[in-house]
Motif scaffolding. Sequence first.
Motif, PDB file in Angstrom:
ATOM      1  N   ARG A 184      13.499   9.636   5.648  1.00 23.66           N
ATOM      2  CA  ARG A 184      12.664   8.765   6.501  1.00 23.66           C
ATOM      3  C   ARG A 184      11.732   7.909   5.659  1.00 23.66           C
ATOM      4  NH1 ARG A 184      10.650  13.312   9.737  1.00 23.66           N
ATOM      5  NH2 ARG A 184       8.723  12.515   8.926  1.00 23.66           N
ATOM      6  N   VAL A 185      11.190   8.473   4.581  1.00 20.41           N
ATOM      7  CA  VAL A 185      10.303   7.699   3.708  1.00 20.41           C
ATOM      8  C   VAL A 185      11.108   6.618   2.992  1.00 20.41           C
ATOM      9  CG1 VAL A 185       8.658   7.790   1.799  1.00 20.41           C
ATOM     10  CG2 VAL A 185       8.728   9.655   3.459  1.00 20.41           C
ATOM     11  N   TYR A 186      12.312   6.964   2.547  1.00 22.84           N
ATOM     12  CA  TYR A 186      13.191   5.954   1.939  1.00 22.84           C
ATOM     13  C   TYR A 186      13.435   4.807   2.917  1.00 22.84           C
ATOM     14  CZ  TYR A 186      14.573   8.512  -2.294  1.00 22.84           C
ATOM     15  OH  TYR A 186      14.590   9.128  -3.520  1.00 22.84           O
TER      16      TYR A 186
ATOM     17  N   LEU B 215       0.837  -1.190   0.000  1.00 25.20           N
ATOM     18  CA  LEU B 215       0.000   0.000   0.000  1.00 25.20           C
ATOM     19  C   LEU B 215       0.877   1.248   0.000  1.00 25.20           C
ATOM     20  CD1 LEU B 215      -2.521  -1.128   2.767  1.00 25.20           C
ATOM     21  CD2 LEU B 215      -2.685  -1.487   0.286  1.00 25.20           C
ATOM     22  N   ALA B 216       0.597   2.177  -0.917  1.00 26.79           N
ATOM     23  CA  ALA B 216       1.352   3.421  -1.005  1.00 26.79           C
ATOM     24  C   ALA B 216       0.379   4.569  -1.232  1.00 26.79           C
ATOM     25  CB  ALA B 216       2.367   3.345  -2.143  1.00 26.79           C
ATOM     26  N   ALA B 217       0.610   5.672  -0.536  1.00 24.04           N
ATOM     27  CA  ALA B 217      -0.279   6.825  -0.689  1.00 24.04           C
ATOM     28  C   ALA B 217       0.504   8.117  -0.504  1.00 24.04           C
ATOM     29  CB  ALA B 217      -1.424   6.763   0.326  1.00 24.04           C
ATOM     30  N   THR B 218      -0.025   9.164  -1.107  1.00 25.90           N
ATOM     31  CA  THR B 218       0.514  10.514  -0.943  1.00 25.90           C
ATOM     32  C   THR B 218      -0.629  11.437  -0.552  1.00 25.90           C
ATOM     33  OG1 THR B 218       0.203  10.960  -3.306  1.00 25.90           O
ATOM     34  CG2 THR B 218       2.391  10.206  -2.614  1.00 25.90           C
ATOM     35  N   GLY B 219      -0.281  12.493   0.164  1.00 26.54           N
ATOM     36  CA  GLY B 219      -1.306  13.453   0.566  1.00 26.54           C
ATOM     37  C   GLY B 219      -0.680  14.774   0.931  1.00 26.54           C
TER      38      GLY B 219
ATOM     39  N   VAL C 171       3.400   2.591   2.954  1.00 31.25           N
ATOM     40  CA  VAL C 171       4.262   3.744   2.695  1.00 31.25           C
ATOM     41  C   VAL C 171       3.425   4.978   2.387  1.00 31.25           C
ATOM     42  CG1 VAL C 171       6.148   4.626   1.304  1.00 31.25           C
ATOM     43  CG2 VAL C 171       5.998   2.182   1.748  1.00 31.25           C
ATOM     44  N   PHE C 172       3.725   6.069   3.089  1.00 29.48           N
ATOM     45  CA  PHE C 172       3.037   7.335   2.870  1.00 29.48           C
ATOM     46  C   PHE C 172       4.069   8.449   2.748  1.00 29.48           C
ATOM     47  CE2 PHE C 172       1.312  11.362   4.268  1.00 29.48           C
ATOM     48  CZ  PHE C 172       0.166  11.453   3.491  1.00 29.48           C
TER      49      PHE C 172
ATOM     50  N   HIS D  34      -3.065  12.771   6.458  1.00 28.84           N
ATOM     51  CA  HIS D  34      -3.661  11.931   5.415  1.00 28.84           C
ATOM     52  C   HIS D  34      -3.144  10.495   5.440  1.00 28.84           C
ATOM     53  CE1 HIS D  34      -4.578  15.847   3.210  1.00 28.84           C
ATOM     54  NE2 HIS D  34      -5.733  15.291   3.466  1.00 28.84           N
ATOM     55  N   ALA D  35      -2.094  10.233   6.198  1.00 30.69           N
ATOM     56  CA  ALA D  35      -1.510   8.889   6.255  1.00 30.69           C
ATOM     57  C   ALA D  35      -2.508   7.843   6.750  1.00 30.69           C
ATOM     58  CB  ALA D  35      -0.263   8.889   7.137  1.00 30.69           C
ATOM     59  N   LEU D  36      -3.510   8.282   7.494  1.00 28.94           N
ATOM     60  CA  LEU D  36      -4.505   7.336   8.018  1.00 28.94           C
ATOM     61  C   LEU D  36      -5.263   6.597   6.920  1.00 28.94           C
ATOM     62  CD1 LEU D  36      -5.927   9.398  11.000  1.00 28.94           C
ATOM     63  CD2 LEU D  36      -4.488   7.363  11.107  1.00 28.94           C
ATOM     64  N   VAL D  37      -5.238   7.127   5.698  1.00 31.32           N
ATOM     65  CA  VAL D  37      -5.929   6.453   4.599  1.00 31.32           C
ATOM     66  C   VAL D  37      -5.398   5.037   4.404  1.00 31.32           C
ATOM     67  CG1 VAL D  37      -4.447   7.179   2.670  1.00 31.32           C
ATOM     68  CG2 VAL D  37      -6.879   6.831   2.282  1.00 31.32           C
ATOM     69  N   LEU D  38      -4.132   4.824   4.710  1.00 28.56           N
ATOM     70  CA  LEU D  38      -3.539   3.504   4.536  1.00 28.56           C
ATOM     71  C   LEU D  38      -4.243   2.461   5.404  1.00 28.56           C
ATOM     72  CD1 LEU D  38       0.175   4.653   4.556  1.00 28.56           C
ATOM     73  CD2 LEU D  38      -1.042   3.700   2.583  1.00 28.56           C
TER      74      LEU D  38
END
Length: 192
Positions: free
Chosen positions: A163-165, A114-118, A147-148, A123-127
């Motif tokens: 941190r995302v990496y 699962l990957a998302a951007t916001g 991953v967000f 918005h990370a809660l969408v995951l």
Amino acid sequence: MTGAPPVLRVVVVNGSPSQPSKTMGLVDVVLDTLKEVLPIETSRIDVYRLGPGFTGAIERDGVPPEVEAALRLAERADLLIAAVPVFRGSYPGMFKHFFDLIEQYALANKPVLLAATGGGDHHALVLEHALRPLFGFFQALTVPVAVFASAGDFDGTVLLNPRVYGRIETGLADVADLLRARATGIPAAAHA
């Protein structure tokens, strides 16, 4: 006699209407990181580019051949990457429409990252509250680490935040044996 290592078939279902997009910028980092772990073959389905035969479909029986091919591609992946921008607290409608047409048990036991951007971290809660339940319905194996990345993590569509990496590396390391098993057909325990 040793042959080429088995290739993991990775299919990205891109729910972003934008091209280029931050969402695909994030996915590109995931794919580059995964290439360091396993040989992969990637395909991408842009749901917003599937056309009126897709957007007007009510049931799978009525989709044109190119949409059927996209649905089958997702169903036959060794690893599915579900990538979306957050829109009004959830995934975009076209992304959901694509999965409304997927056969109910076609994703059972299939690894899904699962990957998302916001716009912001909230918005990370969408995951966890939207994407994970969607794939739970399909009985898919969602990768534990999702991953967000927020808008501030990018320069244009290029991901900058280390941190995302790190989260991507951790998430893929956690399931590397499972993904190797998907590529080889040998149970993950045999790779240990």
